[in-house]
Design an enzyme around this catalytic site. Structure first.
Site, PDB file in Angstrom:
ATOM      1  N   PHE A  36      -7.438   8.916  15.848  1.00  0.00           N
ATOM      2  CA  PHE A  36      -8.495   8.649  14.874  1.00  0.00           C
ATOM      3  C   PHE A  36      -8.062   9.072  13.468  1.00  0.00           C
ATOM      4  O   PHE A  36      -7.301   8.391  12.819  1.00  0.00           O
ATOM      5  CB  PHE A  36      -9.790   9.346  15.278  1.00  0.00           C
ATOM      6  CG  PHE A  36     -10.545   8.653  16.380  1.00  0.00           C
ATOM      7  CD1 PHE A  36     -11.090   7.393  16.196  1.00  0.00           C
ATOM      8  CD2 PHE A  36     -10.715   9.262  17.613  1.00  0.00           C
ATOM      9  CE1 PHE A  36     -11.783   6.742  17.200  1.00  0.00           C
ATOM     10  CE2 PHE A  36     -11.414   8.630  18.632  1.00  0.00           C
ATOM     11  CZ  PHE A  36     -11.956   7.375  18.430  1.00  0.00           C
TER      12      PHE A  36
ATOM     13  N   TYR B 142     -10.043  -4.914  12.543  1.00  0.00           N
ATOM     14  CA  TYR B 142      -8.923  -3.972  12.491  1.00  0.00           C
ATOM     15  C   TYR B 142      -8.593  -3.447  13.888  1.00  0.00           C
ATOM     16  O   TYR B 142      -7.439  -3.517  14.338  1.00  0.00           O
ATOM     17  CB  TYR B 142      -9.254  -2.810  11.551  1.00  0.00           C
ATOM     18  CG  TYR B 142      -8.342  -1.618  11.732  1.00  0.00           C
ATOM     19  CD1 TYR B 142      -6.980  -1.719  11.460  1.00  0.00           C
ATOM     20  CD2 TYR B 142      -8.835  -0.394  12.188  1.00  0.00           C
ATOM     21  CE1 TYR B 142      -6.134  -0.627  11.640  1.00  0.00           C
ATOM     22  CE2 TYR B 142      -7.997   0.692  12.369  1.00  0.00           C
ATOM     23  CZ  TYR B 142      -6.649   0.576  12.098  1.00  0.00           C
ATOM     24  OH  TYR B 142      -5.822   1.656  12.282  1.00  0.00           O
TER      25      TYR B 142
ATOM     26  N   THR C 129       0.816  -1.215   0.000  1.00  0.00           N
ATOM     27  CA  THR C 129       0.000   0.000   0.000  1.00  0.00           C
ATOM     28  C   THR C 129       0.850   1.266   0.000  1.00  0.00           C
ATOM     29  O   THR C 129       0.344   2.348  -0.252  1.00  0.00           O
ATOM     30  CB  THR C 129      -0.955   0.043   1.207  1.00  0.00           C
ATOM     31  OG1 THR C 129      -0.204  -0.079   2.424  1.00  0.00           O
ATOM     32  CG2 THR C 129      -1.975  -1.084   1.135  1.00  0.00           C
TER      33      THR C 129
END
Length: 318
Positions: free
Chosen positions: A167, A139, A35
């Site tokens: 976050f 996750y 990624t």
């Protein structure tokens, strides 16, 4: 210091690497590029293309590294629900290989990029480090498991570990920004509309118990996040696992984010109202009082700076 940064070719990891290089550290990036992007690794850092299982032990074997900063992970919540086994294998399994390589080579300092998703649906806001951890996705569960392993390694093997829970990251720094595929972050998706990569922004629910009816979330500029990682590196203490939340303490609603994107871009950015998504809490905001008190960190850049920097990056790379 000589540092190994796993996942350093990704968004957050590459920005942290740029800060580490600027601070004079010798940095090696270990990334399988599944990624990440090789051209995101800043000049001055070396890149080794491998997984943690295939590359960590060989890199660390000579005992010359002083510490590890660990970002390598799969991080798309929806994908983790669809492929839980893959997430447990990649996030926890690869991390265990890294930790074992550290243990065998005598490297005992590590900063771990964790997530506030470890808390799940919070009992109150802002979320504090002492609040219950009940992740609602594989996750979040894998990240919590890694935190648990680090606590065990601190106790049993003398690791000095710091986990940082946060976050939403936004913005850009030193020509480094978001290049996720698929893109799941709100600001990047909103800015895709004026960039011509979408006709409208989907707004999922407008009847939440918040001031304007839309969900409130925490946002941190990626450069502020990088600064926290450097402070955490200095705070690694043998035999101790510390956990710090990184947050604004207040957050911003989806409407506020969209309005800021309109203001910065000068684009009207059409919005399509959609039904609520199942499992979306009304408010997710983290308290950073502990890291402010102990390490002196606080978020310095506001929402306007995040959007401005992300917009500048998007236009330069289009």
């Amino acid at each position: 210091m000589k540092l190994l940064v796993t996942g350093g070719a990704g968004y957050v990891g590459s920005v942290v690497v740029s800060h580490l290089v600027a601070a004079g550290h010798a940095v090696t990036v270990l990334d399988d590029l599944s990624t990440g992007h090789a051209d995101a690794v800043p000049a001055g850092a070396a890149l080794v293309v491998a997984t943690l299982r295939t590359g960590a032990a060989a890199l660390l074997a000579d005992g010359s590294f002083d510490a590890v900063l660990h970002f390598a992970a799969k991080s798309v919540t929806g994908e983790s629900v669809a492929r839980p086994g893959h997430y447990w294998d990649q996030n926890l399994g690869e991390s265990l290989a890294l930790f074992d390589a550290m243990r065998q080579s005598g490297v005992r300092r590590i900063v771990f990029s964790s997530t506030a998703a470890t808390y799940g649906d919070p009992e109150h806001t802002p979320i504090r480090e002492t609040d219950p951890t009940r992740p609602v996705s594989p996750y979040g569960a894998t990240k919590l498991a890694i935190d648990t392993v680090l606590a065990s390694y601190a106790e049993l093997h003398g690791f000095g570990a710091v986990s940082l829970r946060y976050f939403n990251v936004a913005g850009a720094h030193a020509g480094l920004g978001e290049r996720h595929e698929p893109e799941t972050h709100l600001i990047a998706n909103v800015l895709a509309v004026p960039m011509g990569r979408g006709g409208e922004v989907s707004l999922f629910g407008s009847d939440y118990p918040t001031p304007d009816g839309t969900c409130v979330r925490d946002y941190i500029h990626v450069a502020d996040l990088a600064a926290a990682h450097l402070l955490a590196l200095d705070a690694c203490e043998p035999g101790r696992h510390r956990i710090y939340n990184l947050g604004s303490g207040s957050g911003h609603s989806v409407k506020e984010v969209i309005d800021m994107c309109r203001q910065v871009t000068g684009h009207r950015i059409p919005v399509a109202l959609r039904p609520r998504r199942q499992g979306d809490p009304a408010v997710l905001v983290a308290s950073s009082e502990k890291i402010l008190r102990e390490l002196g960190w606080r978020a310095e850049r506001d929402l306007a700076a995040m959007v401005h920097d992300a917009w500048t990056y998007a236009r330069r790379t289009s």
